[in-house]
Scaffold this motif. Structure first.
Motif, PDB file in Angstrom:
ATOM      1  N   LYS A  92       0.839  -1.208   0.000  1.00 39.90           N
ATOM      2  CA  LYS A  92       0.000   0.000   0.000  1.00 39.90           C
ATOM      3  C   LYS A  92       0.874   1.259   0.000  1.00 39.90           C
ATOM      4  CE  LYS A  92      -3.976   1.859   2.564  1.00 39.90           C
ATOM      5  NZ  LYS A  92      -3.515   3.117   3.180  1.00 39.90           N
ATOM      6  N   GLU A  96       1.190   3.775  -3.240  1.00 42.33           N
ATOM      7  CA  GLU A  96       0.780   5.188  -3.090  1.00 42.33           C
ATOM      8  C   GLU A  96       1.885   6.105  -3.615  1.00 42.33           C
ATOM      9  OE1 GLU A  96      -0.199   5.425   1.061  1.00 42.33           O
ATOM     10  OE2 GLU A  96      -2.277   4.785   0.736  1.00 42.33           O
ATOM     11  N   ASN A 102      -6.383   4.674  -5.634  1.00 41.00           N
ATOM     12  CA  ASN A 102      -6.820   4.009  -4.398  1.00 41.00           C
ATOM     13  C   ASN A 102      -7.607   2.730  -4.617  1.00 41.00           C
ATOM     14  OD1 ASN A 102      -5.546   5.861  -2.811  1.00 41.00           O
ATOM     15  ND2 ASN A 102      -7.347   7.157  -2.504  1.00 41.00           N
TER      16      ASN A 102
END
Length: 205
Positions: A92, A96, A102
């Motif tokens: 994650k 990012e 997302n």
């Protein structure tokens, strides 16, 4: 395709920052090459990609499943019960930084967590990931035997009398599933031999 090239190509769909991509690749390479890693290594990732490439036309989001393969075992500590959660968290954070949206990140996060219990998912891509992850179970007798030795080495911190019941529990869990493999393709390819391999190992424990 070489793993490094595959990773770069994948990441460059989302960022132009080659230095960042190189940094993330080095992290993957180092984490999958640790001294205590004997099976959950870069070879395992290569095998998974080989399996997934064969069913590429059946996979809805190939980018997502590719990221999930790269990150699903980035944390692998035989004494921890939180490897999948930690691996999903790292994925994650890194994704990012790469500018992945997302929804994709959430999907990848969920896929990595699914490798913990290997339960059938209502998302077919996740089932393909799980099946590729377990494909070793249905490979030739020689390949399976080598795999069992590598797993034992990864768990060498545990004496045999502790390893044996734990391993037995894992193998019995696979046999209790309605089917080990969740997709028609992998069931047809590996299910029968996987059960034979597992039953053979159980007898030898």
């Amino acid at each position: 395709m070489i793993l490094k090239d595959r990773f770069e190509k994948l990441c460059l769909n989302f960022t132009e920052n080659k230095i960042l991509v190189d940094k993330f690749w080095l992290e993957i390479e180092n984490n999958y090459s640790g001294k205590s890693i004997h099976y959950h290594n870069l070879q395992h990732l290569e095998n998974m990609f080989e399996e997934i490439d064969a069913v590429r036309n059946q996979i809805e989001k190939f980018d997502n499943i590719s990221f999930s393969i790269f990150y699903h075992d980035i944390i692998y500590d035989a004494s921890s019960k939180l490897n999948e959660e930690k691996s999903a968290d790292i994925a994650k954070e890194r994704l990012e930084s790469l500018g992945v949206n997302n929804d994709k990140i959430q999907n990848i996060y969920d896929q990595i967590l699914a490798t913990k219990s290997h339960q059938k998912s209502d998302k077919e891509d996740t089932n393909f990931l799980l099946d590729a992850d377990l494909s070793i179970l249905g490979k030739s007798d020689e390949a399976y035997l080598e795999y069992t030795k590598q797993i034992r080495k990864e768990y060498s911190i545990y004496p045999y009398f502790l390893y044996k019941p734990g391993r037995k529990k894992v193998l019995e869990h696979f046999l209790e599933l309605e089917s080990i493999f969740k997709t028609e393709y992998f069931r047809g390819k590996y299910e029968i031999h996987a059960k034979k391999n597992i039953e053979f190992e159980l007898k030898s424990l």
